[in-house]
Design a protein around this motif. Sequence first.
Motif, PDB file in Angstrom:
ATOM      1  N   GLY A  45       0.674  -0.982   0.037  1.00  9.10           N
ATOM      2  CA  GLY A  45      -0.028  -0.061   0.153  1.00  9.10           C
ATOM      3  C   GLY A  45       0.794   1.134   0.022  1.00  9.10           C
TER       4      GLY A  45
ATOM      5  N   TYR B 132      -2.841   4.807   1.905  1.00 15.91           N
ATOM      6  CA  TYR B 132      -3.418   3.385   1.870  1.00 15.91           C
ATOM      7  C   TYR B 132      -2.549   2.277   2.329  1.00 15.91           C
ATOM      8  CZ  TYR B 132      -6.557   5.742  -1.745  1.00 15.91           C
ATOM      9  OH  TYR B 132      -7.587   6.366  -2.084  1.00 15.91           O
ATOM     10  N   ARG B 133      -1.897   2.593   3.357  1.00 14.26           N
ATOM     11  CA  ARG B 133      -0.735   1.686   3.818  1.00 14.26           C
ATOM     12  C   ARG B 133      -1.455   0.172   3.901  1.00 14.26           C
ATOM     13  NH1 ARG B 133       3.587   3.604   1.836  1.00 14.26           N
ATOM     14  NH2 ARG B 133       4.056   5.611   2.556  1.00 14.26           N
ATOM     15  N   THR B 134      -0.607  -0.655   3.715  1.00 12.02           N
ATOM     16  CA  THR B 134      -0.988  -2.214   4.154  1.00 12.02           C
ATOM     17  C   THR B 134      -0.776  -2.156   5.843  1.00 12.02           C
ATOM     18  OG1 THR B 134      -0.177  -2.998   2.193  1.00 12.02           O
ATOM     19  CG2 THR B 134      -0.236  -4.526   3.765  1.00 12.02           C
TER      20      THR B 134
ATOM     21  N   TYR C 168      -8.355  -6.380   2.725  1.00  8.00           N
ATOM     22  CA  TYR C 168      -6.982  -6.544   2.292  1.00  8.00           C
ATOM     23  C   TYR C 168      -6.733  -7.848   2.084  1.00  8.00           C
ATOM     24  CZ  TYR C 168      -6.406  -2.015   4.529  1.00  8.00           C
ATOM     25  OH  TYR C 168      -6.127  -0.623   4.997  1.00  8.00           O
TER      26      TYR C 168
ATOM     27  N   GLN D 188      -3.723   0.083  -3.094  1.00  7.71           N
ATOM     28  CA  GLN D 188      -4.445   0.734  -2.161  1.00  7.71           C
ATOM     29  C   GLN D 188      -4.939   0.020  -1.094  1.00  7.71           C
ATOM     30  OE1 GLN D 188      -5.517   0.361  -5.516  1.00  7.71           O
ATOM     31  NE2 GLN D 188      -5.578   2.437  -5.991  1.00  7.71           N
ATOM     32  N   GLY D 189      -3.573  -0.721  -0.671  1.00  8.12           N
ATOM     33  CA  GLY D 189      -3.498  -1.631   0.589  1.00  8.12           C
ATOM     34  C   GLY D 189      -3.391  -2.942   0.433  1.00  8.12           C
TER      35      GLY D 189
END
Length: 141
Positions: free
Chosen positions: A59, A63-65, A100, A115-116
């Motif tokens: 991400g 939008y971080r994982t 996710y 986006q993640g």
Amino acid sequence: MTVLKRILLGILLIFGMSHTATAVPQGQASKPTITIDLKAQTLTYQNGGIARTFHCSTGREGYRTPKGKFTVYAKERHAISYKYGNTPMPFTLWFHSAGYGIHSSTSVPNYPASQGCVRLKYEEAKWLFEQVSVGTPVIIK
């Protein structure tokens, strides 16, 4: 050269050098595990004597994982992201209830771009999908 080394070398030559395979010393067999390294942008699958590491893209800013310990709770061969323009997401391994997953993408750059979700190249996502069962741990660090 041992038979195992010859087999591993053959696998590397067949699949190109997009990932690595290494033998784990005997006696260190463990349950299958997926580990994602956000800094290195790599995904490692380990099961018993074999570990395979693939380049991935996680991400991007905003939008971080998520980091943490998760579990694959569902597998979907032909997933579609209705949220992001009906985007196909082949070979999805869902690991987080907020949507996710790990899946195939046509775009897997050398930096965080999704986006993640965790993006893999098609053949790598397909291989991983075939190896992983529901319940497999996913560690993201």
